[in-house]
Design an enzyme around this catalytic site. Structure first.
Site, PDB file in Angstrom:
ATOM      1  N   LYS A  39      44.409  -1.755  40.550  1.00 22.90           N
ATOM      2  CA  LYS A  39      43.496  -0.721  41.720  1.00 22.90           C
ATOM      3  C   LYS A  39      43.501  -1.544  43.074  1.00 22.90           C
ATOM      4  O   LYS A  39      43.315  -0.844  43.971  1.00 22.90           O
ATOM      5  CB  LYS A  39      42.167  -0.684  41.217  1.00 22.90           C
ATOM      6  CG  LYS A  39      41.123  -1.881  40.987  1.00 22.90           C
ATOM      7  CD  LYS A  39      39.955  -1.516  40.295  1.00 22.90           C
ATOM      8  CE  LYS A  39      39.086  -2.792  40.176  1.00 22.90           C
ATOM      9  NZ  LYS A  39      38.290  -2.498  38.787  1.00 22.90           N
ATOM     10  N   ARG A 134      27.036  -2.196  34.188  1.00 22.79           N
ATOM     11  CA  ARG A 134      27.650  -1.129  34.804  1.00 22.79           C
ATOM     12  C   ARG A 134      28.094  -0.013  33.829  1.00 22.79           C
ATOM     13  O   ARG A 134      27.045   0.195  32.938  1.00 22.79           O
ATOM     14  CB  ARG A 134      29.136  -1.798  35.467  1.00 22.79           C
ATOM     15  CG  ARG A 134      29.621  -0.982  36.404  1.00 22.79           C
ATOM     16  CD  ARG A 134      30.772  -1.408  37.135  1.00 22.79           C
ATOM     17  NE  ARG A 134      31.841  -1.433  36.445  1.00 22.79           N
ATOM     18  CZ  ARG A 134      33.249  -1.594  36.608  1.00 22.79           C
ATOM     19  NH1 ARG A 134      33.371  -2.060  38.249  1.00 22.79           N
ATOM     20  NH2 ARG A 134      34.343  -1.521  36.024  1.00 22.79           N
TER      21      ARG A 134
END
Ligand SMILES: *Cc1c(COP(=O)(O)O)cnc(C)c1O
Length: 358
Positions: A39, A134
């Protein structure tokens, strides 16, 4: 003289290959496989190809568009969507990802339906919440989730995973890894379901790996930053024998003059709504670079020369050149941190230049 354009990021593919190979062998020595996390480099095929050539045959990204880019470029790997799919992108997930990380039954149901419609089997890793807060399913609910997933056709549960040090800054220590290991054993036993992936975390797991006597059932890590920047991510220490300068940001001086170190006039707000305060260093050489925070996260740059970044606006960065006689047209090179790397790879204003020699 031919001048390369600036700003640009120079990407040394030889150093990258070295880092990828070292990490692949290091983790492999204790039976841990690696997913290369693309990413930060926007799924750039030139970079992905290097990882695959060095043995990293699973590539993971949080954006479907990056997986598509690599697939379309003919990269021979298995592709993983690194976060739970959005309901609005399920068709694309089935088309471009072999595996996705999941935490929501509503999403997995849609994956199941769409996979069946497309006559394919989509693999799933369930992410478990282990303190970093998260993504993730509570360990208390894991059994129920596995039961529900096993009832769905078109999807196959292939692993569990957890993420650390991303949001809450929680360390993946031996205690956390043991818990994840035992959850894996529990699922395998209870459901007679062998898990191909027990994915213990990311670049923050280096210290655990290097010091643990027993890595338990953890057999996978997802690595981005340590491949690209040569660092573990709990203390940002360099990993032995890795390069920290695979990426170099190059900018260019567009003005260089001796000026005062403090502004002259009544002080209001600057471009970003801040009333800046300055130290008086007398007259200094102020060099201006033709880049700003629209090009790069300036706070994530470290100059290679002994100069100092005083600040930046959207399109100018101001340096105290100190003892360096910077002139108009001079190139100024910087090392990058993860945020700066993300920003330059994402910015359409920054050229990407691949280097094939040391
Ligand atoms: C970004 C990400 C990673 C990679 O993290 P690094 O610190 O770059 O190694 C791994 N897992 C997940 C779920 C991520 O989102």
């Amino acid at each position: 003289m031919i001048r390369l354009r600036t700003p640009r990021v120079e990407i040394n593919l030889v150093k990258l290959a070295h880092n990828a190979e070292k990490l692949f062998n290091l983790y492999g020595s204790k039976g841990i496989g690696i997913m290369g996390v693309t990413k930060a480099i926007c799924g750039g095929p030139e970079i992905a190809k290097v990882l695959v050539n060095k043995g990293i045959r699973i590539l993971a990204d949080s954006k479907i568009i990056n997986l598509k880019k690599m697939r379309d470029a003919g990269i021979q790997a298995e592709f993983v969507l690194l976060r739970t799919p959005a309901l609005s992108e399920i068709d694309l997930v089935i088309k471009y990802a072999d595996i996705s990380m999941n935490t929501e039954i509503a999403v997995i149901k849609r994956l199941s339906e769409t996979a069946i419609k497309n006559k394919t089997l989509h693999k799933i890793i369930l992410m478990i919440e282990m303190g970093d807060l998260r993504e993730g399913i509570s360990p208390l609910n894991l059994d129920q989730y596995v039961q529900d997933v096993l009832k769905l056709p078109g999807v196959k549960m292939v692993g569990i995973g957890a993420n650390f040090a991303c949001f809450g800054g929680v360390k993946p220590n031996e205690d956390k890894m043991e818990t994840l290991s035992s959850l894996a054993i529990q699922v395998e036993k209870k459901f007679a379901l062998p898990l191909s992936y027990v994915s213990g975390g990311n670049s923050a797991n280096y210290r655990w790996f290097a010091t643990a006597d027993d890595i338990g059932n953890i057999n996978n890590l997802r690595l981005g930053e340590s491949i690209f920047l040569g660092r573990e991510t709990l203390c940002r220490k360099r990993i032995p024998e890795l390069f920290t300068d695979v990426f170099t940001f190059i900018s260019e001086v567009i003005e260089s003059k001796i000026k005062s170190s403090i502004p002259n006039g009544e002080i209001g707000q600057n471009a970003f709504g801040i009333s800046p305060k300055w130290k008086n260093r007398g007259q200094i050489r102020r060099a201006i670079l033709g880049v700003g925070i629209q090009d790069v996260l300036v706070s994530g740059l470290t100059p290679k020369l002994d100069i100092e970044i005083l600040g930046s606006s959207s399109d100018h960065t101001i340096l105290d050149a100190k003892k360096v006689d910077l002139k108009v047209g001079d190139e100024v090179a910087f090392n990058l941190d993860y945020g700066a790397l993300l920003s330059v790879m994402t910015s359409p204003y920054v050229m990407k230049e691949y280097i094939h020699t040391m």
